[in-house]
Design a protein around this motif. Structure first.
Motif, PDB file in Angstrom:
ATOM      1  N   MET A  87      10.515 -64.980  20.510  1.00  0.00           N
ATOM      2  CA  MET A  87      10.047 -66.039  19.680  1.00  0.00           C
ATOM      3  C   MET A  87      10.331 -67.340  20.809  1.00  0.00           C
ATOM      4  N   ASP A  88       9.549 -68.160  20.966  1.00  0.00           N
ATOM      5  CA  ASP A  88       9.620 -69.437  21.367  1.00  0.00           C
ATOM      6  C   ASP A  88      10.224 -70.436  20.356  1.00  0.00           C
ATOM      7  N   LYS A  89      11.394 -70.726  20.599  1.00  0.00           N
ATOM      8  CA  LYS A  89      12.335 -71.711  19.774  1.00  0.00           C
ATOM      9  C   LYS A  89      11.658 -73.059  19.604  1.00  0.00           C
ATOM     10  N   ASP A  90      10.986 -73.483  20.915  1.00  0.00           N
ATOM     11  CA  ASP A  90      10.445 -74.822  21.068  1.00  0.00           C
ATOM     12  C   ASP A  90       8.939 -74.926  20.420  1.00  0.00           C
ATOM     13  N   MET A  91       8.368 -73.744  19.896  1.00  0.00           N
ATOM     14  CA  MET A  91       7.203 -73.961  19.325  1.00  0.00           C
ATOM     15  C   MET A  91       7.463 -74.011  17.779  1.00  0.00           C
ATOM     16  N   ARG A  92       6.954 -74.866  17.042  1.00  0.00           N
ATOM     17  CA  ARG A  92       7.013 -75.219  15.774  1.00  0.00           C
ATOM     18  C   ARG A  92       6.049 -74.357  14.842  1.00  0.00           C
ATOM     19  N   ILE A  93       4.849 -74.167  15.436  1.00  0.00           N
ATOM     20  CA  ILE A  93       3.824 -73.224  14.649  1.00  0.00           C
ATOM     21  C   ILE A  93       4.296 -71.817  14.594  1.00  0.00           C
ATOM     22  N   GLN A  94       4.912 -71.326  13.931  1.00  0.00           N
ATOM     23  CA  GLN A  94       5.222 -69.736  13.731  1.00  0.00           C
ATOM     24  C   GLN A  94       5.455 -69.153  12.237  1.00  0.00           C
ATOM     25  N   ALA A  95       4.497 -68.366  11.886  1.00  0.00           N
ATOM     26  CA  ALA A  95       4.330 -67.716  10.699  1.00  0.00           C
ATOM     27  C   ALA A  95       5.510 -66.751  10.567  1.00  0.00           C
ATOM     28  N   ALA A  96       6.423 -66.905   9.659  1.00  0.00           N
ATOM     29  CA  ALA A  96       7.555 -65.881   9.548  1.00  0.00           C
ATOM     30  C   ALA A  96       8.068 -65.694   8.061  1.00  0.00           C
ATOM     31  N   TRP A  97       9.088 -64.950   7.878  1.00  0.00           N
ATOM     32  CA  TRP A  97       9.424 -64.735   6.618  1.00  0.00           C
ATOM     33  C   TRP A  97      10.200 -65.845   6.057  1.00  0.00           C
ATOM     34  N   ARG A  98       9.787 -66.492   5.135  1.00  0.00           N
ATOM     35  CA  ARG A  98      10.402 -67.733   4.505  1.00  0.00           C
ATOM     36  C   ARG A  98      10.824 -67.406   2.850  1.00  0.00           C
ATOM     37  N   TRP A  99      11.563 -66.647   2.583  1.00  0.00           N
ATOM     38  CA  TRP A  99      11.513 -66.099   1.320  1.00  0.00           C
ATOM     39  C   TRP A  99      11.579 -67.153   0.062  1.00  0.00           C
ATOM     40  N   LEU A 117      -7.052 -78.203   0.516  1.00  0.00           N
ATOM     41  CA  LEU A 117      -5.747 -78.072   0.359  1.00  0.00           C
ATOM     42  C   LEU A 117      -4.824 -77.297   1.278  1.00  0.00           C
ATOM     43  N   LEU A 118      -5.415 -76.068   1.871  1.00  0.00           N
ATOM     44  CA  LEU A 118      -5.006 -75.138   2.701  1.00  0.00           C
ATOM     45  C   LEU A 118      -4.719 -76.043   3.999  1.00  0.00           C
ATOM     46  N   TRP A 119      -5.656 -76.890   4.453  1.00  0.00           N
ATOM     47  CA  TRP A 119      -5.621 -77.698   5.628  1.00  0.00           C
ATOM     48  C   TRP A 119      -4.490 -78.678   5.150  1.00  0.00           C
ATOM     49  N   GLY A 120      -4.493 -79.337   4.181  1.00  0.00           N
ATOM     50  CA  GLY A 120      -3.477 -80.244   3.932  1.00  0.00           C
ATOM     51  C   GLY A 120      -1.882 -79.604   3.732  1.00  0.00           C
ATOM     52  N   LEU A 121      -1.901 -78.452   3.295  1.00  0.00           N
ATOM     53  CA  LEU A 121      -0.489 -77.580   3.272  1.00  0.00           C
ATOM     54  C   LEU A 121       0.008 -77.584   4.629  1.00  0.00           C
ATOM     55  N   PHE A 122      -0.924 -76.984   5.616  1.00  0.00           N
ATOM     56  CA  PHE A 122      -0.766 -76.675   6.985  1.00  0.00           C
ATOM     57  C   PHE A 122      -0.255 -78.129   7.768  1.00  0.00           C
ATOM     58  N   MET A 123      -0.693 -79.034   7.709  1.00  0.00           N
ATOM     59  CA  MET A 123      -0.749 -80.395   8.214  1.00  0.00           C
ATOM     60  C   MET A 123       0.753 -81.038   7.504  1.00  0.00           C
ATOM     61  N   LEU A 124       0.969 -80.703   6.210  1.00  0.00           N
ATOM     62  CA  LEU A 124       2.302 -81.345   5.674  1.00  0.00           C
ATOM     63  C   LEU A 124       3.386 -80.652   6.534  1.00  0.00           C
ATOM     64  N   GLN A 125       3.074 -79.405   7.123  1.00  0.00           N
ATOM     65  CA  GLN A 125       4.462 -78.770   7.583  1.00  0.00           C
ATOM     66  C   GLN A 125       5.041 -79.723   8.946  1.00  0.00           C
ATOM     67  N   PHE A 126       3.836 -80.250   9.798  1.00  0.00           N
ATOM     68  CA  PHE A 126       4.224 -80.889  10.878  1.00  0.00           C
ATOM     69  C   PHE A 126       3.874 -82.529  11.058  1.00  0.00           C
ATOM     70  N   ALA A 127       2.942 -83.106  10.241  1.00  0.00           N
ATOM     71  CA  ALA A 127       2.682 -84.477  10.067  1.00  0.00           C
ATOM     72  C   ALA A 127       3.732 -85.320   9.594  1.00  0.00           C
ATOM     73  N   ARG A 128       3.977 -86.370  10.236  1.00  0.00           N
ATOM     74  CA  ARG A 128       5.067 -87.350   9.768  1.00  0.00           C
ATOM     75  C   ARG A 128       4.751 -88.790   9.572  1.00  0.00           C
ATOM     76  N   GLY A 129       5.364 -89.682   8.779  1.00  0.00           N
ATOM     77  CA  GLY A 129       4.847 -91.062   8.705  1.00  0.00           C
ATOM     78  C   GLY A 129       3.407 -91.281   8.120  1.00  0.00           C
ATOM     79  N   TRP A 130       2.615 -92.152   8.950  1.00  0.00           N
ATOM     80  CA  TRP A 130       1.151 -92.463   8.333  1.00  0.00           C
ATOM     81  C   TRP A 130       0.303 -91.450   8.923  1.00  0.00           C
ATOM     82  N   LYS A 131       0.597 -90.617   9.785  1.00  0.00           N
ATOM     83  CA  LYS A 131      -0.383 -89.447   9.905  1.00  0.00           C
ATOM     84  C   LYS A 131      -0.177 -88.440   8.674  1.00  0.00           C
ATOM     85  N   LEU A 132       0.892 -88.188   8.086  1.00  0.00           N
ATOM     86  CA  LEU A 132       1.093 -87.529   6.862  1.00  0.00           C
ATOM     87  C   LEU A 132       0.392 -88.133   5.712  1.00  0.00           C
ATOM     88  N   LEU A 133       0.502 -89.381   5.536  1.00  0.00           N
ATOM     89  CA  LEU A 133      -0.050 -90.038   4.256  1.00  0.00           C
ATOM     90  C   LEU A 133      -1.653 -89.909   4.634  1.00  0.00           C
TER      91      LEU A 133
END
Length: 265
Positions: free
Chosen positions: A1-13, A171-187
């Motif tokens: 698993m690439d530790k530098d890659m933020r996009i990783q579906a995994a068990w998040r209990w 909403l699904l797109w928003g949830l996905f972007m919520l994981q990575f967008a920050r600041g004004w891009k998140l808003l």
């Protein structure tokens, strides 16, 4: 698993359990008699407040008419896709293709969840006609703009409006972007999701519960089981393998070949 890659579906209990509990609690709140009355009151108030703003100013009516046609849905999907794969928006160049493939995987799971949930809603009698069909005196933009209705199919009514599948995708797109967008891009991402859910509510194509219960439930359950488990990663890896033979050909095409999502990682 690439530790530098933020996009990783995994068990998040914690997230998996929490999102499922939230989704089912929302659904239960709509079904329990004690809180059902609150939802019914909110349904009518939101519809009357939003739909009642129509027929006041031509430009206002044009705004909601244009954002309620099928062509606008396609343009919104294109905008969402553009922001997803734009190298200067949220994702780094090496993340563009994984982000794109993971979102396709999320959509695939959403389709399955939506079909199953809709069948359940029909079986349990949860289906209902839209607000513009049930409320006397509702303003229908399809009657005010017959040309748009005839050519583009203006979405302002439905005999089966629950759940709000248009809202679930946003909403699904928003949830996905919520994981990575920050600041004004998140808003901005949140603002886009909220704005493009409004047309169906303004025109009365959906009740509030179609969006806030049905759409949210589908999005939460889809995201939970796709991204808070390895499922989306497995689907994305399969899509990556399928795409590999096509990449050299696509990379040679003008304009398309310059897209970051097609470049080698």
């Amino acid at each position: 698993m690439d530790k530098d890659m933020r996009i990783q579906a995994a068990w998040r209990w914690p997230a998996l359990i929490g999102l499922n509990l939230l989704g089912f609690a929302l659904l239960l709140s709509w079904q329990l008699p004690a809180t059902r009355a609150l939802w019914d009151a909110a349904n009518l108030w939101v519809f009357q407040s939003l739909n009642g703003t129509l027929n006041q100013h031509p430009l206002w009516d044009w705004l909601w008419a244009l954002t309620s046609i099928r062509l606008c849905d396609i343009l919104v999907a294109a905008l969402m896709l553009t922001l997803l794969i734009h190298p200067r928006w949220v994702f780094r160049p090496q993340e563009l293709r994984p982000a794109f493939l993971h979102f396709l995987a999320l959509l695939a799971v959403l389709v399955v969840v939506r079909v199953l949930f809709t069948k359940l809603a029909i079986a349990l009698g949860w289906q209902h006609a839209s607000a513009s069909v049930q409320v006397s005196g509702a303003i229908r933009l399809s009657e005010s703009f017959p040309g748009l209705e005839r050519v583009f199919e203006l979405k302002d009514r439905s005999s089966r409006s629950f759940p709000g599948d248009h809202a679930s995708v946003l909403l699904l797109w928003g949830l996905f972007m919520l994981q990575f967008a920050r600041g004004w891009k998140l808003l901005t991402s949140i603002g886009l999701v909220l704005f493009f859910m409004l047309p169906r509510l303004v025109t009365g194509a959906h009740w509030l519960v179609d969006v806030a219960v049905g759409g949210v439930f589908i999005a939460l359950i889809s995201f939970a089981w796709a991204y808070c488990t390895p499922l989306a990663g497995w689907i994305a890896a399969g899509l990556e393998r399928l795409c590999q033979p096509l990449l050299p050909l696509l990379q040679k095409l003008p304009v398309v070949g310059r897209l970051g999502v097609l470049r080698s990682r």
